[in-house]
Design a protein around this motif. Sequence first.
Motif, PDB file in Angstrom:
ATOM      1  N   LEU A   2      67.473  64.561  37.107  1.00 53.31           N
ATOM      2  CA  LEU A   2      66.207  64.274  36.427  1.00 53.31           C
ATOM      3  C   LEU A   2      65.184  65.371  36.697  1.00 53.31           C
ATOM      4  O   LEU A   2      64.441  65.784  35.802  1.00 53.31           O
ATOM      5  CB  LEU A   2      65.669  62.920  36.893  1.00 53.31           C
ATOM      6  CG  LEU A   2      66.451  61.672  36.459  1.00 53.31           C
ATOM      7  CD1 LEU A   2      65.837  60.420  37.069  1.00 53.31           C
ATOM      8  CD2 LEU A   2      66.494  61.546  34.940  1.00 53.31           C
ATOM      9  N   VAL A   3      65.154  65.846  37.942  1.00 45.18           N
ATOM     10  CA  VAL A   3      64.199  66.908  38.295  1.00 45.18           C
ATOM     11  C   VAL A   3      64.541  68.205  37.574  1.00 45.18           C
ATOM     12  O   VAL A   3      63.681  68.891  37.007  1.00 45.18           O
ATOM     13  CB  VAL A   3      64.179  67.119  39.823  1.00 45.18           C
ATOM     14  CG1 VAL A   3      63.365  68.351  40.176  1.00 45.18           C
ATOM     15  CG2 VAL A   3      63.624  65.891  40.517  1.00 45.18           C
ATOM     16  N   LEU A   4      65.823  68.568  37.558  1.00 39.35           N
ATOM     17  CA  LEU A   4      66.239  69.814  36.922  1.00 39.35           C
ATOM     18  C   LEU A   4      65.984  69.800  35.415  1.00 39.35           C
ATOM     19  O   LEU A   4      65.658  70.831  34.825  1.00 39.35           O
ATOM     20  CB  LEU A   4      67.730  70.068  37.198  1.00 39.35           C
ATOM     21  CG  LEU A   4      68.100  70.474  38.630  1.00 39.35           C
ATOM     22  CD1 LEU A   4      69.606  70.553  38.782  1.00 39.35           C
ATOM     23  CD2 LEU A   4      67.457  71.808  38.988  1.00 39.35           C
ATOM     24  N   SER A   5      66.158  68.629  34.808  1.00 41.08           N
ATOM     25  CA  SER A   5      65.955  68.546  33.355  1.00 41.08           C
ATOM     26  C   SER A   5      64.490  68.359  32.982  1.00 41.08           C
ATOM     27  O   SER A   5      64.164  68.225  31.804  1.00 41.08           O
ATOM     28  CB  SER A   5      66.779  67.386  32.785  1.00 41.08           C
ATOM     29  OG  SER A   5      66.295  66.135  33.283  1.00 41.08           O
ATOM     30  N   GLU A   6      63.625  68.313  33.997  1.00 39.77           N
ATOM     31  CA  GLU A   6      62.183  68.150  33.787  1.00 39.77           C
ATOM     32  C   GLU A   6      61.864  66.853  33.034  1.00 39.77           C
ATOM     33  O   GLU A   6      61.028  66.807  32.144  1.00 39.77           O
ATOM     34  CB  GLU A   6      61.621  69.357  33.017  1.00 39.77           C
ATOM     35  CG  GLU A   6      61.830  70.666  33.740  1.00 39.77           C
ATOM     36  CD  GLU A   6      61.355  71.862  32.941  1.00 39.77           C
ATOM     37  OE1 GLU A   6      60.882  71.647  31.799  1.00 39.77           O
ATOM     38  OE2 GLU A   6      61.455  72.996  33.438  1.00 39.77           O
ATOM     39  N   SER A   7      62.579  65.795  33.455  1.00 34.04           N
ATOM     40  CA  SER A   7      62.359  64.490  32.836  1.00 34.04           C
ATOM     41  C   SER A   7      61.027  63.905  33.297  1.00 34.04           C
ATOM     42  O   SER A   7      60.579  64.142  34.433  1.00 34.04           O
ATOM     43  CB  SER A   7      63.501  63.540  33.203  1.00 34.04           C
ATOM     44  OG  SER A   7      63.221  62.219  32.809  1.00 34.04           O
ATOM     45  N   PHE A  49      72.366  56.980  31.027  1.00 34.51           N
ATOM     46  CA  PHE A  49      71.565  57.826  31.925  1.00 34.51           C
ATOM     47  C   PHE A  49      71.238  59.160  31.273  1.00 34.51           C
ATOM     48  O   PHE A  49      70.159  59.724  31.492  1.00 34.51           O
ATOM     49  CB  PHE A  49      72.303  58.034  33.247  1.00 34.51           C
ATOM     50  CG  PHE A  49      71.604  58.974  34.175  1.00 34.51           C
ATOM     51  CD1 PHE A  49      70.529  58.543  34.934  1.00 34.51           C
ATOM     52  CD2 PHE A  49      71.997  60.311  34.272  1.00 34.51           C
ATOM     53  CE1 PHE A  49      69.863  59.411  35.784  1.00 34.51           C
ATOM     54  CE2 PHE A  49      71.335  61.180  35.125  1.00 34.51           C
ATOM     55  CZ  PHE A  49      70.261  60.738  35.881  1.00 34.51           C
ATOM     56  N   SER A  50      72.175  59.698  30.486  1.00 36.98           N
ATOM     57  CA  SER A  50      71.923  60.985  29.836  1.00 36.98           C
ATOM     58  C   SER A  50      70.733  60.924  28.893  1.00 36.98           C
ATOM     59  O   SER A  50      70.091  61.949  28.622  1.00 36.98           O
ATOM     60  CB  SER A  50      73.173  61.444  29.073  1.00 36.98           C
ATOM     61  OG  SER A  50      73.449  60.558  27.992  1.00 36.98           O
ATOM     62  N   LEU A  51      70.406  59.713  28.401  1.00 37.04           N
ATOM     63  CA  LEU A  51      69.247  59.570  27.516  1.00 37.04           C
ATOM     64  C   LEU A  51      67.934  59.723  28.282  1.00 37.04           C
ATOM     65  O   LEU A  51      66.885  59.934  27.664  1.00 37.04           O
ATOM     66  CB  LEU A  51      69.295  58.203  26.823  1.00 37.04           C
ATOM     67  CG  LEU A  51      70.524  57.930  25.933  1.00 37.04           C
ATOM     68  CD1 LEU A  51      70.466  56.519  25.383  1.00 37.04           C
ATOM     69  CD2 LEU A  51      70.610  58.961  24.808  1.00 37.04           C
ATOM     70  N   LEU A  52      67.997  59.589  29.605  1.00 33.84           N
ATOM     71  CA  LEU A  52      66.788  59.696  30.419  1.00 33.84           C
ATOM     72  C   LEU A  52      66.483  61.131  30.834  1.00 33.84           C
ATOM     73  O   LEU A  52      65.423  61.388  31.422  1.00 33.84           O
ATOM     74  CB  LEU A  52      66.928  58.820  31.676  1.00 33.84           C
ATOM     75  CG  LEU A  52      67.242  57.340  31.440  1.00 33.84           C
ATOM     76  CD1 LEU A  52      67.403  56.625  32.781  1.00 33.84           C
ATOM     77  CD2 LEU A  52      66.158  56.676  30.606  1.00 33.84           C
TER      78      LEU A  52
END
Length: 319
Positions: free
Chosen positions: A211-216, A303-306
Motif C-alpha cells: 500500500l505504501v509503495l503504490s501510494e494508496s 486487495f489489488s483494488l486498494l
Amino acid sequence: MYQFTGCPCSVCGKPLTDTDDIVVCPDCGAPYHRVCYENQGACVYADKHGSFEWTPPASARPEHKCPNCGAPNPESATRCSHCGYLFDNGQTPPPRVDASRQAQQPAGGGFNYARLYQEAQGGTWQSSAASAVEPIDGISGDDWATYIGPASPAYLREFARMQRYGRKSSVCFSALLFGPLYFFYRKAWKPAFAFLAVDLLLNLPALLELLVLSESSLAPAISSSTLILLAQIASILSFVVMVLSGMFAKYLYRRSAAERIRRIEAEFPEKAQREAVLRAQGGVSWAAVVGVFTAMVVAGALFSLLLGPNVEAVTSLLL
C-alpha cells in the motif's frame, strides 16, 4: 551339561529332582539316583556300551519357547522351527503371522497377491489391522480407521507410537508444504482456521508495504524502513510457524479427530449408525481445500483494488 531334572532314573524310573543326589554313567550318560546306582552295582546299559548313548525321553526334554511366536523348541535350538526367529541375538522379532492369512497362501508357495488386492479393495485388510491396534486416546482402532479412511494404517501406526512414548512431534510433509490447507483437507477445523489466521496476520506487514509503495490513500503513516523490518520479522516467524506446523500437524489432527469421534460415540452408541456418521464426518474434504484456495484468490484480487496509482512500483517489487 544337560539338566536331568524331570528325567527318569534308569533303575527305579522315578523322575529326578533338583534335590536328588544324581550320578551319571561315564560311558553312556544314563542318569541315576546315587542310591539306585550303588544298589545296582553297574549301569543297566552296560551290555550296550560302545554302541549306545542315553538320550532323555521327549516328555522330559526341556523346551525353549520362542519369544516371537511362542512355539516350543529344543533347548539347544538356535532358531525357532516354526517362525525362524533367531534366539539370543538381540534381533527384533518379525511380525506375527496370522494363521488364517497363512492358510490363504497359494498351494504352490509364494505370496497371494490376488488375495491381498481383493482384501484391500474390500477393506478387510484395513479392518483386521485396525482391530489389532490398541485403543488410542480411549478410542478403538475400528472407530479410528472408520473416521480416518484409507490412510488409517499409516496414521494409526504413528498415533500408537506417539501414545506409547508420550510424543507430540512427528514430521508431516503435507502440512510442511501446504500449511493450513492440510488441516482443511483432513477436516481438522480448529487448527485449520488457527493456522490460516496466523498466516494472514504474518502477511499483513507485506500488504501494508504494498500500500505504501503504490501510494494508496489507505497506506498507514509508517516509514518504509519500519515496514521492511516488520516484513523481515514476519518472514522469520512464518518460517517458524511452517516448521511447527510440519512437526505437530499429526498431533493436532489426532486431537481434533479424537474430540469429534468421542462426541459421535456418545451420540450414536449403535455400531452401524455410528460407523455411518464417522464416515460422513471423517475422511478428507477436497471441497474445503478448493473453497479456501478460492477465497484466498478472491481476497487477493479485492486487495489489488486498494492499491494506489503507482502500480509500477508494486509490479517491479513483485518481479
